[in-house]
Design a protein around this motif. Structure first.
Motif, PDB file in Angstrom:
ATOM      1  N   TRP A 195       0.809  -1.219   0.000  1.00 13.07           N
ATOM      2  CA  TRP A 195       0.000   0.000   0.000  1.00 13.07           C
ATOM      3  C   TRP A 195       0.848   1.278   0.000  1.00 13.07           C
ATOM      4  O   TRP A 195       0.304   2.386  -0.075  1.00 13.07           O
ATOM      5  N   GLU A 196       2.173   1.127   0.042  1.00  8.42           N
ATOM      6  CA  GLU A 196       3.066   2.276  -0.073  1.00  8.42           C
ATOM      7  C   GLU A 196       3.667   2.398  -1.475  1.00  8.42           C
ATOM      8  O   GLU A 196       4.487   3.285  -1.722  1.00  8.42           O
ATOM      9  N   SER A 243      -0.845  -1.223 -10.013  1.00  4.34           N
ATOM     10  CA  SER A 243      -1.487  -1.600  -8.753  1.00  4.34           C
ATOM     11  C   SER A 243      -2.546  -0.587  -8.359  1.00  4.34           C
ATOM     12  O   SER A 243      -3.650  -0.948  -7.935  1.00  4.34           O
ATOM     13  N   SER A 244      -2.241   0.693  -8.522  1.00  2.00           N
ATOM     14  CA  SER A 244      -3.193   1.735  -8.156  1.00  2.00           C
ATOM     15  C   SER A 244      -4.420   1.690  -9.054  1.00  2.00           C
ATOM     16  O   SER A 244      -5.545   1.845  -8.603  1.00  2.00           O
ATOM     17  N   SER A 272      -6.654  -1.197  -8.098  1.00  2.00           N
ATOM     18  CA  SER A 272      -7.341  -0.915  -6.841  1.00  2.00           C
ATOM     19  C   SER A 272      -8.531   0.005  -7.071  1.00  2.00           C
ATOM     20  O   SER A 272      -9.594  -0.168  -6.478  1.00  2.00           O
ATOM     21  N   LEU A 274      -7.226   2.502  -0.536  1.00  2.00           N
ATOM     22  CA  LEU A 274      -6.211   2.725   0.488  1.00  2.00           C
ATOM     23  C   LEU A 274      -4.992   3.438  -0.082  1.00  2.00           C
ATOM     24  O   LEU A 274      -4.422   4.332   0.567  1.00  2.00           O
ATOM     25  N   GLU A 275      -4.576   3.064  -1.293  1.00  2.00           N
ATOM     26  CA  GLU A 275      -3.381   3.685  -1.870  1.00  2.00           C
ATOM     27  C   GLU A 275      -3.543   5.190  -2.044  1.00  2.00           C
ATOM     28  O   GLU A 275      -2.597   5.959  -1.843  1.00  2.00           O
ATOM     29  N   SER A 279      -1.093  -3.777   8.201  1.00  2.00           N
ATOM     30  CA  SER A 279      -1.616  -3.932   6.834  1.00  2.00           C
ATOM     31  C   SER A 279      -2.964  -4.638   6.847  1.00  2.00           C
ATOM     32  O   SER A 279      -3.894  -4.232   6.135  1.00  2.00           O
ATOM     33  N   GLU A 283      -6.504  -2.926   5.493  1.00  2.00           N
ATOM     34  CA  GLU A 283      -7.253  -3.545   4.401  1.00  2.00           C
ATOM     35  C   GLU A 283      -8.686  -3.876   4.807  1.00  2.00           C
ATOM     36  O   GLU A 283      -9.575  -3.977   3.948  1.00  2.00           O
TER      37      GLU A 283
END
Length: 385
Positions: free
Chosen positions: A178-179, A196-197, A200, A289-290, A340, A344
């Protein structure tokens, strides 16, 4: 050469020439002269009228950038020599010694590969030498996607950091999933983070199809706000706290598990937040979350105004983790795996207040609906333009 440059800095036209000469010395690899010039600038500070000291700072800052951008290893070593020079607090201005170390760590991570940084670790002069610079530097590289945890120099140094109880020792030497977008925030292209973003966001869009809850009245009760809840704005360094912010933790009855955004928006409007008092309208939508992580990190590192001059990336990361723990209701040590899992399992929302006034203050609000929907936490920020 050094004495003539110091003399030139006493006049405004001379500053431009001094900056040019610093570039030239860097190109020539005359690192010794640059180190001597840095010491001379500091020595002249007390005798320079306050309205002219910006000239010293301009040349000093540029000198450090030239050494950081150098192509040879010797220029990086020279930057460490400059970092070791004692600085009068008056020369630092608003910058603390710790903040200067953060700035230099950021310069190295921006312009030098991780291999150079690791090699620099081997040139420390004892256990007390430049600890803050290297501790911050390691996290600067981690956030940019480097994997340093397995290198012997890093492991040995980090064992000392942990033994000293340094605040950054609470953070892992690897970047969590998530970072992954934070490398982009720091100006590092990261294709995997972008993919990834995007995935999501697509998953989040599907979640918005959840049925809207009946129009029921939700009762709220304020709960204690945990420590470090607003760390991303309370400890963001020279930029200072925003003009206004609110932090709340609320018990909900009935619970709102997997609540759609319009239900959260209704709760926000009923709260009568001071920060939303003069807003024309409030909008709320689900957030991944990101994106929440990126927004909070931006508050810590760049400030709500978007200016560089808040915390460095390393301490910004620590402030981010502390705020995420507070928002999600996570208790205990900052264990990466446990935190984490908690993050989530939460529902995340972003709300904004709009005004028709031109150049109105910027407002940003984040809501965390904790697991089970029995409580929610919010952090809202308002900064003048």
């Amino acid at each position: 050469m050094v004495s003539s440059l110091l003399g030139a800095v006493t006049t405004q036209p001379g500053v431009k020439d001094a900056l040019f000469q610093v570039d030239k010395l860097g190109e020539q690899g005359d690192h010794a002269s640059l180190v001597a010039l840095a010491a001379g600038l500091e020595a002249r500070h007390s005798a320079t009228p306050s309205e002219r000291r910006w000239r010293l700072h301009a040349v000093s800052d540029h000198l450090e950038e030239v050494l950081a951008q150098g192509r040879d290893f010797e220029s990086a070593l020279a930057l460490l020599e400059v970092a070791r020079q004692p600085r009068d607090a008056r020369f630092q201005g608003l910058h603390s010694a710790s903040r200067r170390a953060q700035d230099l760590a950021s310069l190295l991570a921006t312009f030098r590969p991780a291999s150079t940084f690791i090699e620099l670790l081997a040139h420390r002069r004892g256990p007390d030498d430049l600890t803050e610079l290297f501790a911050c530097g390691i996290h600067e590289y981690v956030l940019r996607g480097s994997s340093l945890a397995s290198h012997p120099h890093v492991r040995d140094f980090w064992a000392q950091v942990v033994q000293r109880g340094h605040p950054l020792a609470d953070l892992p030497l690897t970047r969590l999933a998530w970072e992954s977008s934070l490398g982009l925030d720091l100006g590092v292209e990261d294709l995997s983070a972008s993919i990834s973003s995007l995935s999501s966001r697509m998953a989040s869009d599907d979640d918005d199809d959840a049925p809207t809850l009946p129009n029921i009245q939700v009762a709220v009760r304020d709960e204690p706000v945990p420590p470090h809840f607003a760390a991303v704005i309370e400890t963001r360094g020279d930029d200072g706290p925003p003009s206004q912010y609110e932090q709340r933790v609320l018990k909900l009855r009935p619970s709102l598990p997997k609540a759609p955004a319009d239900s959260i928006q209704s709760v926000l409007v009923d709260l009568g937040l001071d920060l939303l008092e003069d807003a024309d309208f409030v909008t709320c939508h689900r957030a991944v979350l990101e994106d929440v992580v990126s927004s909070l990190f931006g508050l810590a590192v760049f400030g709500a105004r978007g200016w560089q001059g808040a915390l460095g990336a390393a301490h910004g990361r620590l402030a981010l983790w502390r705020t995420l723990a507070g928002l999600s209701g996570f208790e205990g040590p900052l264990d990466p795996k446990a935190l984490s899992a908690r993050l989530e399992s939460c529902g995340w929302y972003r709300f904004e207040a709009s005004e028709r006034v031109r150049n109105a203050s910027r407002r940003l609000g984040l809501v965390c609906l904790r697991p089970g929907g029995t409580s929610m936490a919010l952090l809202a920020v308002r900064d003048e333009p």
